[in-house]
Enzyme design. Structure first.
Site, PDB file in Angstrom:
ATOM      1  N   GLU A  52     140.405  21.692  46.020  1.00 16.83           N
ATOM      2  CA  GLU A  52     139.528  21.454  44.491  1.00 16.83           C
ATOM      3  C   GLU A  52     137.781  21.931  44.617  1.00 16.83           C
ATOM      4  O   GLU A  52     137.009  22.528  43.651  1.00 16.83           O
ATOM      5  CB  GLU A  52     139.180  20.151  43.941  1.00 16.83           C
ATOM      6  CG  GLU A  52     140.931  19.419  43.961  1.00 16.83           C
ATOM      7  CD  GLU A  52     140.949  20.487  43.038  1.00 16.83           C
ATOM      8  OE1 GLU A  52     140.466  21.377  41.810  1.00 16.83           O
ATOM      9  OE2 GLU A  52     142.964  21.030  43.064  1.00 16.83           O
TER      10      GLU A  52
ATOM     11  N   ASP B 167     147.348  28.886  40.309  1.00 19.07           N
ATOM     12  CA  ASP B 167     145.930  29.209  40.499  1.00 19.07           C
ATOM     13  C   ASP B 167     146.432  31.210  40.257  1.00 19.07           C
ATOM     14  O   ASP B 167     145.999  32.159  39.836  1.00 19.07           O
ATOM     15  CB  ASP B 167     145.148  29.030  41.435  1.00 19.07           C
ATOM     16  CG  ASP B 167     144.702  27.490  41.471  1.00 19.07           C
ATOM     17  OD1 ASP B 167     144.906  27.392  40.139  1.00 19.07           O
ATOM     18  OD2 ASP B 167     144.775  27.268  42.220  1.00 19.07           O
TER      19      ASP B 167
END
Length: 702
Positions: free
Chosen positions: A461, A536
């Site tokens: 993150e 992703d």
């Protein structure tokens, strides 16, 4: 003073509608009363002809009664006392037999006769007792109990058959066993709807279009004097939850004319021909109450494209659609009947249904913008006590992409959070917690993560957030969290300053770099890849493929579109998709997609390598605090110390349209929730939205 003819027309319509409704209610009550009267008479007839509970006594004359007295054959007598006379019921032993004048033999063991009231005296009763006759007195009311006892079996039998017939016709909703083809539409008069346009926000253009239709119904002379014609119908299009049905209810409240509401699924049932019959009955009712509005919700249930099925058999849905097409614009057109319909699948509707003359207007009810969301929030918070720190513009700014129904749910969840803490007012923190719960799910506090997995999630993150901070033009980072929520182990939430509808290639390349940031951060620091980057990679591949095949953003492939754009597969119409390009072109497309993603990966790796110290600093702060907002991320990148959180977690700040910054206070007792994630914005309806990056949980990894 001369009265306006338009007002006379309106008054006449209102009086006619009221009279029609009164006549309808009177006829309905008359039919119901007539049914129960006939039912009672039928039960009485059957109970009389076929008595239950024994033989009825034979009626004899007074002389025959005296004869039985003289012969001493009466063993028991019942005297029924009533006004004007007394009934005597006698029981004989042995049974009496006599020859009738027609030659037939009659036998009976009990009889009934009427005695004058002065006949029954104490002397007569004593004489009867001396002859061994048992005397019993009864009241007249006991006869009715016997009658009711005789009626009860027939009532139960008829009730059972009525129940079966009503069940056979569809759940007991019909009025009789022949009402299969009757319309299931619910009629609302002008005084029965309380929703108005004041209760609808976020779709001003749609309200203007519908307001014109309402004005035509109220004042038709304004348009007809210029040769205009009333629109036949209006189709409300839009995603789920945008307020299409609510708009229709508001039209019912504003129009002041009868309003028929029905779902598209109510037309077709198990019986063949029922759908078309209900369509005809619906429009027949509409003509009787014209001018009126007919609203059909979920129009795609009955208006799907014809010829989409396999085989040549009869299609009940197509027959219903044909009847609807004829009623809307056929030889027998309905004057003064306006059709409103709502659907979120306009792509599957039949083209004949969408042409002018049937649905003259197609009104798009899209997701609201920031001003529309603020208006929707104001509508839903009218009756809710709000604290002073609540700013609806800030909430609207932080909820891009949410529809009206989702915003209503957000307000309701915030009220539930406030009630859970026994508060008298709803605060800004309640809205923030409700937003996190709706957009990401509840915190998974019971989920236990190992230190290694938690560290990997933090670097992932932090990589997303750092890339977004380093590349100019990227969406601002709103929050970063490593608290598991829903199916995500960690979330990086973006909050665009402006709501864009088209996106440049530079912006999309920025999004690709931000998506690759988490995977590259894990590679640089931990020297391995994890399954957490699967989402992703999937979204990055989708963006790159659309850049090449749909948006013409590849210099090698040029401004060409490859592949079918229609992704809806209709059985019998498109059983299989086909490629409209060669195998060599397909290889070139794959190579170009790979090149775009690899270039973004290399650029991301260089940026993170040059700023590895900032990546470590962000990761350590995440491991320490679990949640970082945009201001805290900026302080870390500038090398400044973070403020103390002993007073409770504070909100991230939002910038208003005038550039001012509003900071919100929080309650000390309630913990702050993780930031919401939202989907990637789709340019031109198909571009992927980029708002949050998540890691999959253990279930996804498997």
């Amino acid at each position: 003073m001369k009265e306006n003819p338009n007002n006379m027309f309106n008054n006449k319509n209102n009086n006619d509608n009221k009279n029609n409704k009164d006549d309808f209610q009177w006829k309905k009550g008359t039919r119901s009363m007539l049914f129960w009267v006939i039912l009672f008479l039928g039960i009485l007839f059957f109970a009389t002809v076929f008595p239950v509970g024994g033989k009825n006594p034979i009626e004899i004359d007074y002389s025959t009664f005296l004869k039985h007295m003289e012969n001493g054959t009466i063993k028991k007598g019942e005297i029924v006392v009533k006004e004007g006379a007394n009934d005597f019921i006698g029981y004989l032993e042995p049974p009496y037999r006599e020859i009738l004048p027609n030659g037939k033999e009659q036998s009976y063991d009990n009889f009934k006769t009427t005695l004058p009231p002065e006949y029954v005296t104490s002397e007569i009763i004593t004489d009867w007792q001396n002859k061994g006759i048992v005397i019993e007195f009864k009241q007249l009311s006991t006869e009715w109990l016997e009658v009711l006892g005789n009626f009860l079996p027939w009532v139960l039998l008829l009730g059972f058959w009525v129940f079966l017939f009503r069940r056979m016709q569809g759940g007991g909703t019909g009025k009789n066993i022949f009402s299969f083809g009757k319309s299931r539409a619910r009629m609302l008069m002008e005084n029965e709807t309380r929703v108005t346009f004041d209760d609808v926000a976020g779709c001003d253009e749609a309200k203007e279009e519908l307001q014109e239709i309402i004005e035509f119904l109220k004042n038709p002379g304004k348009f007809t004097k210029l040769g205009g014609k009333i629109p036949k119908g209006a189709l409300l299009l839009g995603p789920p939850g945008t307020g299409k049905t609510l708009l229709a209810r508001a039209v019912a409240g504003e129009a002041g004319v009868p309003f028929f509401s029905m779902s598209g699924a109510d037309f077709v049932e198990m019986f063949v021909g029922v759908g078309a019959s209900r369509v005809r009955d619906l429009f027949e009712q509409g003509r009787k109450h014209a001018p009126c509005i007919i609203f059909i919700d979920e129009m795609d249930a009955v208006g799907r494209q014809r010829g989409a099925g396999l085989g040549g058999g009869h299609d009940e849905r197509e027959q219903t659609l044909n009847a609807l097409l004829v009623e809307m614009d056929g030889f027998d057109t309905a004057e003064g009947v306006i059709i409103l319909a709502a659907t979120n699948r306009p792509d599957v509707l039949d083209t004949a249904l969408l042409r002018p003359g049937r649905f003259d207007r197609q009104i798009v009810v899209d997701r609201p913008d920031v001003r529309g969301r603020e208006g929707i929030l104001r509508v839903h918070t009218k009756k809710i006590p709000l604290a002073e720190d609540v700013d609806l513009f800030v909430i609207a700014k932080g909820t891009p992409g949410l529809a009206g129904a989702e915003l209503a749910n957000l307000v309701n969840e915030s009220v539930l959070f406030a009630a859970r803490n026994d508060q008298e007012k709803v605060t800004m923190e309640d809205f923030e917690m409700a937003k996190d719960k709706i957009m990401m799910g509840m915190e998974r506090k019971s989920m236990i993560m190992s230190d290694e997995e938690k560290r990997s999630t933090a670097y992932h993150e932090a990589g997303h957030a750092l890339i977004s901070k380093l590349i100019p033009g990227a969406d601002p980072v709103h929050k970063v969290t490593i608290i598991p929520r829903g199916r995500a182990l960690g979330v990086t939430h973006y909050l665009p300053i402006d709501e864009n509808h088209t996106y440049s290639r530079k912006y999309l390349e920025t999004r690709l770099c931000a998506l690759m940031g988490g995977r590259i951060a894990e590679k640089l620091v931990l020297s391995h890849y994890t399954t957490g980057a699967s989402n992703d990679i999937e979204r990055a591949t989708e963006i790159a493929r659309k850049m090449v095949t749909e948006w013409g953003m590849s210099t090698k492939m040029g401004p060409l579109a490859f592949g079918k754009k229609d992704e809806e597969i209709f059985l019998g119409r498109e059983i299989a998709t086909h490629r409209d390009y060669s195998e060599k072109t397909a290889q070139e497309i794959d190579a170009e997609i790979r090149k775009i993603i690899i270039d973004s990966e290399k650029k991301t790796e260089k940026l993170l390598t040059d700023n590895i110290d900032k990546l470590h600093a962000l990761t350590e702060a995440l491991l320490d605090r679990e949640i970082l907002d945009s201001e805290e991320i900026d302080l870390i990148l500038e090398g400044k110390p973070l403020p103390n959180r002993t007073a409770g977690r504070r909100y991230a700040t939002f910038k208003n349209s005038n550039g001012s910054v509003k900071k919100k206070t929080t309650r000390k007792a309630a913990p702050k929730k993780a930031a919401p994630k939202k989907k990637d914005p789709k340019p031109d309806k198909d571009a992927p939205e980029g708002d949050s990056d998540k890691k999959n949980d253990d279930k996804d990894k498997e």
